[in-house]
Design an enzyme around this catalytic site. Sequence first.
Site: not given
Ligand code: F6P
Length: 524
Positions: A202, A208, A261-262, A347, A378, A499
């Site tokens: 987003k 990462e 995002g979620r 979140e 189990h 972060k």
């Molecule tokens: O986990 C933190 C967060 O900002 C989430 O809300 C989001 O889905 C994820 O990192 C990835 O963010 P982006 O889509 O901006 O890479």
Amino acid sequence: MSLDAIPEWATLLSRPARPSIRSMFADDPERAARFSFDVGDLFVDLSKHRWDDQLRDDLLAVARVAGVFEARDRLFDGDRLNVSEDRPVGHLALRAPRGEAAIVDGVDVSADIERERERLSRFVDAVVDGTIVSPAGLAFTDVVNLGIGGSDLGPAMAHRALRAHRRDRPRVHFVSNVDPAATAEVTSSLDPRRTLVIVSSKTMTTTETLANLAAFERWLEPVAKSRVADHLVAVTVDVEAARRLGIDDERIFPFWDWVGGRYSLASSIGLSLAFAIGNAGFSELRAGMRLVDEHVRAAPIERNVPLLVALLGILYANRDGAETKAIVPYAHDLDRFVDYVQQLDMESNGKSVGRSGAPLVGTSGPIVWGQPGTDAQHAFFQLLHQGTRLVPVDFIGFSRPATDGDLIGDDDRHERLLDNLLAQSRALAFGRPWDETALLANAEHREFPGDRPNTVILAPRLTPSTLGQLIAFYEWVVFFQGWIWGVDSFDQWGVELGKQMAGERSQSDASTELLRERLRRSAT
Ligand code: F6P
């Protein structure tokens, strides 16, 4: 307003202790039917809970005073419900059917949404039918989605859940973790000449994802040379950032800042899923979400099932001290579903200040955990049955296997799966009467007190539609709970510090220094 400020909550707490679940069933032969509900294709059994008519009415009184339906209507209007960031929350617009207005922050965005749906759909078809090929002139046989959190979990979970609905080509893969192992596990089976890489982010700032993109560019370079960008696609809000990566506009699939995002699966973030299950499947998933949205919009408060489930969760968290809730899907293909709900719930509602910024009084979002049954039996059902903690459980089951093609010969394993689901729900709720247990050796160790509340959600089959219904169902439970707790369910300031520190190798402390030294020493 937060829960502690609602007088009706105090009234609820003042009620005398109610009888056990077992007793309430004994006193009311109609209980099972009276506390079970239909939501779209979902059948939701809420009878094995610690409530009766009075307590249900008390909870609904709390919901009314909290203004849940006014909040619901504001969500349908795409209002600025993300108060701490002053942003509209518009994910419901993403599942509005073609031709219907979709309002976000006072603007009808249906044309924008339809345009991007069409672009995504045409691109998927062009890659699948070979109109679009790789720089080597070969059809793309594999698609890799690079993303994390909401830019991974939704499509990855749905790709896993809809195994029975996937097409043979292209194969779709997901890399989220920056651990090189995550990439290696995927690239080991791929031909870079035939691989399309979707960078889903987003913000296009998540370290990462950007580090993994750089790794994939190094992996592609030997075959693509100067045309690495022709292997890339971007899904993002920040189109300029995607352009800076060298990705052409026709390979950029934007979505909007008003999509959290979620909550983004129904946006272009679902591109990887559309490759996996087809545009029609992706559309069915959105339609399934919409079915539950429509239920929430239309159902009377006493039959608004996500609201009832939300209120039960608040009862256990804020009255009975439950710290967690377990989700146990009796479906192997839903083995990423709990991961998905973890981000959605924890979140959104893992907050300790209210929408006003004032500290919360009392608890908020639960710890969400679980795994598919029967494996879960189990692993941790011992604690659920005889532990000292209250852990409400959501069971999810399907009348029929994901596909009849999974069955081998005269096969009763799906029936056995469902027998186990029903038995575990029953044992948790009703336990075993002590006068029966007392006759057994080691009786004291074999007591099953029961009265352990659980929900059973059933659907005919695991399909794009029923998966969409389950996703929206949990979104609404989270929304109603967050509203009643008084939190902003749509920001996530809590992910910021980690972060920031990850990027600050120079900043440190005694423990981190010691650990870094250890890592350095053992790396050689
Ligand atoms: O986990 C933190 C967060 O900002 C989430 O809300 C989001 O889905 C994820 O990192 C990835 O963010 P982006 O889509 O901006 O890479």
